[in-house]
Scaffold this active site. Structure first.
Site, mmCIF file in Angstrom:
data_model
loop_
_atom_site.group_PDB
_atom_site.id
_atom_site.type_symbol
_atom_site.label_atom_id
_atom_site.label_comp_id
_atom_site.label_asym_id
_atom_site.label_seq_id
_atom_site.Cartn_x
_atom_site.Cartn_y
_atom_site.Cartn_z
ATOM 1 C CG HIS A 308 -2.053 0.845 1.006
ATOM 2 N ND1 HIS A 308 -1.906 2.334 1.390
ATOM 3 C CD2 HIS A 308 -3.354 0.774 0.506
ATOM 4 C CE1 HIS A 308 -3.074 2.943 1.152
ATOM 5 N NE2 HIS A 308 -4.005 2.147 0.585
ATOM 6 C CG ASP A 365 -8.949 -4.342 -3.093
ATOM 7 O OD1 ASP A 365 -10.013 -3.964 -2.574
ATOM 8 O OD2 ASP A 365 -8.084 -3.234 -3.513
HETATM 9 N N1 ACO Z 1 4.249 -7.842 -4.744
HETATM 10 C C1 ACO Z 1 5.563 -7.858 -4.864
HETATM 11 N N2 ACO Z 1 6.397 -6.716 -4.809
HETATM 12 C C2 ACO Z 1 5.809 -5.657 -4.369
HETATM 13 C C3 ACO Z 1 4.289 -5.640 -4.327
HETATM 14 C C4 ACO Z 1 3.688 -6.804 -4.548
HETATM 15 N N3 ACO Z 1 2.280 -6.659 -4.327
HETATM 16 N N4 ACO Z 1 4.059 -4.106 -3.888
HETATM 17 C C5 ACO Z 1 5.229 -3.540 -3.948
HETATM 18 N N5 ACO Z 1 6.249 -4.354 -4.342
HETATM 19 C C6 ACO Z 1 7.629 -4.047 -4.313
HETATM 20 C C7 ACO Z 1 7.977 -3.319 -5.554
HETATM 21 O O1 ACO Z 1 8.363 -4.045 -6.465
HETATM 22 C C8 ACO Z 1 9.139 -2.542 -4.855
HETATM 23 O O2 ACO Z 1 10.514 -3.149 -4.740
HETATM 24 P P1 ACO Z 1 11.929 -2.519 -4.715
HETATM 25 O O3 ACO Z 1 11.793 -1.757 -3.969
HETATM 26 O O4 ACO Z 1 12.711 -3.594 -5.027
HETATM 27 O O5 ACO Z 1 11.864 -1.827 -6.540
HETATM 28 C C9 ACO Z 1 8.518 -1.882 -3.474
HETATM 29 O O6 ACO Z 1 7.709 -3.158 -3.107
HETATM 30 C C10 ACO Z 1 8.037 -0.812 -3.354
HETATM 31 O O7 ACO Z 1 6.803 -0.825 -4.255
HETATM 32 P P2 ACO Z 1 6.398 0.486 -5.242
HETATM 33 O O8 ACO Z 1 5.539 0.060 -6.279
HETATM 34 O O9 ACO Z 1 7.404 1.384 -5.366
HETATM 35 O O10 ACO Z 1 5.327 0.919 -4.080
HETATM 36 P P3 ACO Z 1 4.080 1.919 -4.182
HETATM 37 O O11 ACO Z 1 3.679 2.793 -2.983
HETATM 38 O O12 ACO Z 1 4.304 2.813 -5.585
HETATM 39 O O13 ACO Z 1 2.750 1.081 -4.537
HETATM 40 C C11 ACO Z 1 0.981 -0.619 -4.864
HETATM 41 C C12 ACO Z 1 1.914 0.605 -3.896
HETATM 42 C C13 ACO Z 1 0.490 0.030 -6.020
HETATM 43 C C14 ACO Z 1 -0.260 -0.635 -3.726
HETATM 44 C C15 ACO Z 1 2.002 -1.650 -4.909
HETATM 45 O O14 ACO Z 1 2.380 -2.200 -3.547
HETATM 46 C C16 ACO Z 1 1.223 -2.894 -5.584
HETATM 47 O O15 ACO Z 1 1.268 -2.695 -6.893
HETATM 48 N N6 ACO Z 1 0.482 -3.714 -4.877
HETATM 49 C C17 ACO Z 1 -0.641 -4.757 -5.744
HETATM 50 C C18 ACO Z 1 -1.690 -4.099 -6.383
HETATM 51 C C19 ACO Z 1 -2.600 -3.905 -5.002
HETATM 52 O O16 ACO Z 1 -3.158 -4.840 -4.137
HETATM 53 N N7 ACO Z 1 -3.286 -2.635 -5.122
HETATM 54 C C20 ACO Z 1 -4.303 -2.440 -4.055
HETATM 55 C C21 ACO Z 1 -4.130 -1.115 -3.373
HETATM 56 S S1 ACO Z 1 -5.086 -0.791 -1.979
HETATM 57 C C22 ACO Z 1 -6.328 -0.038 -3.004
HETATM 58 O O17 ACO Z 1 -6.029 0.729 -3.792
HETATM 59 C C23 ACO Z 1 -7.800 -0.104 -2.527
#
Ligand code: ACO
Length: 429
Positions: A308, A365
């Site tokens: 998140h 979710d």
């Molecule tokens: N699975 C694996 N790795 C992940 C995940 C995941 N679900 N989420 C983040 N990471 C990793 C990234 O690859 C990144 O790794 P790095 O530092 O080695 O490059 C690190 O964790 C940080 O991730 P970001 O994408 O930079 O974080 P951001 O804050 O931009 O994204 C997000 C947040 C979009 C929710 C992300 O965690 C994600 O894609 N999750 C899966 C989709 C999801 O569940 N979305 C619902 C969010 S809640 C809502 O909107 C109601």
């Protein structure tokens, strides 16, 4: 003495005030930055460090405690004690309603819960296979044509009327999006029912039988809607505010918010989670294989429902939903192997250094789809259910933005393209 931030550029110092919110959050107020520095801007893709507004609606703290409060009330208490309509009123108008305010709100919503018959013709034009989020966004936008008078935002009465109108009509559109998909005749529901019971009836009533609301299902849906009702300046809410900031109307702003919510990184994650869990089940239930994929930087697979932007600890909504998923499945006598896979994945992720180091925890979710599925809601409708819950939050944020007379949202950029060059005739290229 008030705090200040000092910025030094080429030896010249600039001072900016620091503003403090009611929960002691501090922000450097850079409103005067460009003017003071002769045009220097800031850059922050994804707005990871940038506040777009001051807001008195929702507080969340992604730290150790994982706090979420609507208008000061904790999400745990609201999910336990309030119903969705009370929460909607709280978010939109700022205080919990008295019984008479709540009765009037509900009565006014019911009085506005009819959608022009001609909207059915628009719905007819969609293929059955259309994603219901696209249908919902289009129909919400179409409502403008049937309700063309613009809202005078300085008039409390006008605002109120627009709010009860959309609170009345939106569930009809949600139900119709489902009925279109399942080939059921459209239904208008029943005014004698509560707001959430009526939504269930509009969605599920068969033309040849009575629909009896199951109190377990109704209570679970009510809770899910409360948990989704607002989440401060997330992607779809920011979209609603920014579209509305051009003085586009409420329905147009909401329609844009629905599109923003649709994406799998935002509200679309609930559909993506279930599809992921199904895929793991079909592939033999090997959660370790998918954990490895999620960690592999050469593999685009992400563990949907994990991570998140703000919560760097458990999403407090996920905690509530996890318990609710167990309760609902037990009460309905549903044995869903997907729930076991979800719990297995969660356990592994919480012990895995990749997820621990990056502070990736289950979000709202991760478990919601399992409950929706137990209720008989098709997977493509999950994000629509999220939109239904988020409606009061979007309304509250749009209203606040207009009442605060916020300027049009118009970010800056740093240009990285070609410098000025002369046009070349096609024969010379
Ligand atoms: N699975 C694996 N790795 C992940 C995940 C995941 N679900 N989420 C983040 N990471 C990793 C990234 O690859 C990144 O790794 P790095 O530092 O080695 O490059 C690190 O964790 C940080 O991730 P970001 O994408 O930079 O974080 P951001 O804050 O931009 O994204 C997000 C947040 C979009 C929710 C992300 O965690 C994600 O894609 N999750 C899966 C989709 C999801 O569940 N979305 C619902 C969010 S809640 C809502 O909107 C109601």
């Amino acid at each position: 003495m008030s705090e200040k931030a000092i910025l030094e550029i080429d030896g010249k110092k600039y001072e900016f005030p620091i503003i403090t919110g009611t929960e002691n959050e501090k922000a450097i107020d850079i409103k005067a930055l460009r003017g003071a520095t002769g045009g220097i801007t800031t850059i922050d893709p994804g707005y990871k460090n940038t506040g777009s507004c001051e807001s008195a609606i929702t507080f969340l703290n992604g730290g150790e405690e994982g706090i979420l409060r609507y208008r000061g009330y904790s999400i745990e208490e609201l999910a336990d004690k309030a119903d969705f309509l009370e929460v909607a009123y709280l978010l939109i108008f700022g205080e919990l309603p008295t019984q008479s305010q709540l009765d009037k709100f509900h009565a006014d919503i019911k009085a506005n819960s009819h959608v022009d018959e001609d909207v059915k013709k628009i719905l007819d034009g969609f293929p059955k296979s259309a994603h219901p989020m696209g249908v919902l966004s289009s129909l919400t936008s179409a409502l403008i044509a049937f309700n063309p008078t613009s809202v005078n935002v300085d008039s409390e009465e006008d605002m109120y009327n627009a709010i009860v109108k959309i609170m009345g009509k939106f569930p009809v559109l949600v139900a119709w999006a489902l009925r279109k998909r399942t080939g059921q005749p459209l239904d208008y529901g029943d005014d004698s029912l509560g707001y959430v019971d009526n939504i269930l009836k509009m969605m599920f009533k068969k033309p040849n039988s009575e629909y009896v609301v199951d109190p377990i299902v109704s209570k679970a849906l009510d809770k899910l809607l409360i948990l989704h009702a607002d989440h401060e300046q997330n992607c779809s809410t920011s979209t609603v505010r920014i579209v509305g900031s051009s003085h586009a109307g409420l329905f147009a702003s909401l329609s844009a918010g629905i599109c923003a919510l649709w994406g799998p990184l935002h509200g679309g994650a609930n559909q993506a989670v279930l599809e992921m869990l199904e895929g793991i089940k079909e592939d033999g239930g090997d959660t370790k294989k998918y954990m490895a994929k999620a960690k592999d930087k050469n593999d685009p697979f992400r563990l949907m429902g994990f991570g998140h932007r703000v919560y760097k600890n458990f999403d407090p909504r996920a905690k509530i939903i996890k318990v609710a998923a167990d309760d609902v499945l037990n009460s309905l006598g549903v044995d869903d192997p997907i729930l076991e896979i979800a719990k297995g994945l969660e356990k592994e992720a919480l012990e895995d250094p990749y997820f621990v180091d990056r502070k990736l925890y289950p979000n709202v979710d991760f478990y919601s789809g399992i409950i929706y599925r137990a209720m008989g809601i098709p997977v493509e409708m999950f994000t629509v259910m999220f939109a239904l819950g988020r409606l009061p939050g979007w309304i509250a944020q749009w209203k606040e933005m207009r009442e605060n007379k916020e300027p049009i949202g118009r970010p800056r950029q740093v240009y990285t393209g070609e410098n000025s060059r002369s046009f070349k005739e096609v024969s010379e290229r």
